[in-house]
Design an enzyme around this catalytic site. Structure first.
Site, short mmCIF file in Angstrom:
data_model
loop_
_atom_site.label_atom_id
_atom_site.label_comp_id
_atom_site.label_asym_id
_atom_site.label_seq_id
_atom_site.Cartn_x
_atom_site.Cartn_y
_atom_site.Cartn_z
N GLN A 135 1.15 -0.95 0.06
CA GLN A 135 -0.24 -0.09 0.06
C GLN A 135 0.82 1.18 -0.31
O GLN A 135 0.43 2.46 0.08
CB GLN A 135 -1.14 0.05 1.45
CG GLN A 135 -2.03 -1.22 1.34
CD GLN A 135 -3.09 -0.47 0.33
OE1 GLN A 135 -3.08 0.18 0.30
NE2 GLN A 135 -4.18 -1.94 0.36
N SER A 136 2.11 1.20 0.16
CA SER A 136 3.00 2.14 0.07
C SER A 136 3.75 2.71 -1.08
O SER A 136 2.91 2.98 -2.59
CB SER A 136 4.91 1.79 0.34
OG SER A 136 5.88 2.94 0.38
N ASN A 137 2.76 4.40 -0.17
CA ASN A 137 3.30 5.37 -1.48
C ASN A 137 4.34 5.89 -1.23
O ASN A 137 4.23 6.27 -3.10
CB ASN A 137 2.65 7.01 -0.67
CG ASN A 137 1.08 7.17 -0.55
OD1 ASN A 137 0.04 6.09 -1.05
ND2 ASN A 137 0.24 7.29 0.49
N ALA A 138 5.70 5.67 -0.78
CA ALA A 138 6.70 5.32 -1.11
C ALA A 138 7.37 4.54 -2.18
O ALA A 138 7.60 5.09 -3.48
CB ALA A 138 7.71 5.36 -0.24
N MET A 139 6.97 3.47 -2.17
CA MET A 139 6.80 2.41 -3.13
C MET A 139 7.08 2.69 -4.19
O MET A 139 7.34 3.50 -5.56
CB MET A 139 6.42 0.89 -2.76
CG MET A 139 5.83 0.27 -4.32
SD MET A 139 4.89 -0.64 -4.04
CE MET A 139 3.20 0.05 -3.75
#
Length: 286
Positions: free
Chosen positions: A57-61
């Site tokens: 779910q990571s936005n950084a990813m």
């Protein structure tokens, strides 16, 4: 890039200003743009591979995947084992990051921490490891640029308090260090305050103007909660969409535990809302 604009909203009869970092870029928006600012301005031939790890779910990813595509860098991302449902998702950050060229590698849960720790031992000069959530010391420069923007835009507003939610606390920490004349509110969205302080102390000493608002209730990260959806909806009707992972906890803490005029730093991350809204609907919360 021009400064991101400010919007004013009234919520529960209180005036808030929102620093619209969500409008910077569809993928490289919000605090991820600020954290990756130095890397975005790094010559393309400096690296050929970036490695990171975390949740799907990571936005950084997604932000790192978008950056690596622009710079033609290989991006390898490690997670724990995924369910078949997660692997087959057609929407959300994970699917979008894969479409941008991310190479996903799964690690057995029992060996995950040990394997992630070992990644640092095998890096060459052309490979960079970016810790979970984009937590890196180089993020300081991007937050200093944000601080300069805030000072210029706040000359007539006289706001003395800022707010941004925390995963690793990188954004809140470096923003507070760059703006000692402001109070900077944050709240832990992954783990508790002790975990958050541990993450921040690994980067720099926590300044006295950084105020951690402890949630009054224990929340599990990325789990749907009816009160979070209610806050999301209340903000959405004001004309601004916020993410469903971090923003609701921060807004709830601000409404419950503060009373002054606040400038909220929009962290972006709304690209993950499609998959989160599907989870809310599945659980009958919409």
């Amino acid at each position: 890039m021009q400064n991101s604009p400010l919007s004013k909203i009234i919520l529960e009869e209180r005036e808030f200003f929102v620093k619209r970092d969500d409008l910077i870029d569809p993928c490289l928006a919000g605090n991820k743009y600020r954290k990756l600012y130095t890397l975005l301005n790094t010559p393309n031939n400096t690296y050929n591979t970036l490695i990171s790890y975390g949740g799907t779910q990571s936005n950084a990813m997604l932000a790192i995947a978008a950056m690596c595509q622009k710079k033609k860098w290989q991006f390898i991302y490690y997670t724990k084992k995924l369910s078949a449902t997660q692997k087959n998702e057609c929407e959300g950050n994970y699917a979008h990051a894969l479409a941008l060229g991310m190479e996903h590698r799964e690690i057995e849960n029992d060996y995950y921490k040990e394997y992630i720790a070992s990644l640092r031992l095998n890096l060459d000069e052309k490979t960079l490891l970016v810790d979970q959530g984009g937590a890196l010391e180089a993020a300081k420069k991007g937050l200093e640029v944000l601080a300069q923007e805030i000072r210029k835009q706040n000359t007539t507003l006289h706001v003395k308090a800022l707010a941004t939610p925390s995963g690793t606390g990188t954004t809140a920490l470096f923003l507070a260090l760059a703006l000692p004349e402001y109070k900077v509110y944050t709240t832990p969205c992954i783990g508790d305050s002790a975990y958050l302080k541990e993450q921040m102390n690994a980067l720099a000493k926590i300044p006295s103007n950084l105020i951690i608002l402890e949630p009054k209730k224990k929340y599990h990260f990325a789990k749907p909660y009816p009160e979070f959806y209610e806050i999301y909806q209340s903000l959405h009707v004001k004309g601004i969409e916020f993410d469903l992972l971090y923003a609701p906890a921060m807004w709830q803490a601000l409404l419950e535990q503060t009373n002054e005029k606040v400038m909220y730093i929009h962290s972006g991350g709304v690209s993950g809302n499609k998959s989160m809204l599907a989870r809310y609907k599945k659980k009958g919360l919409i």
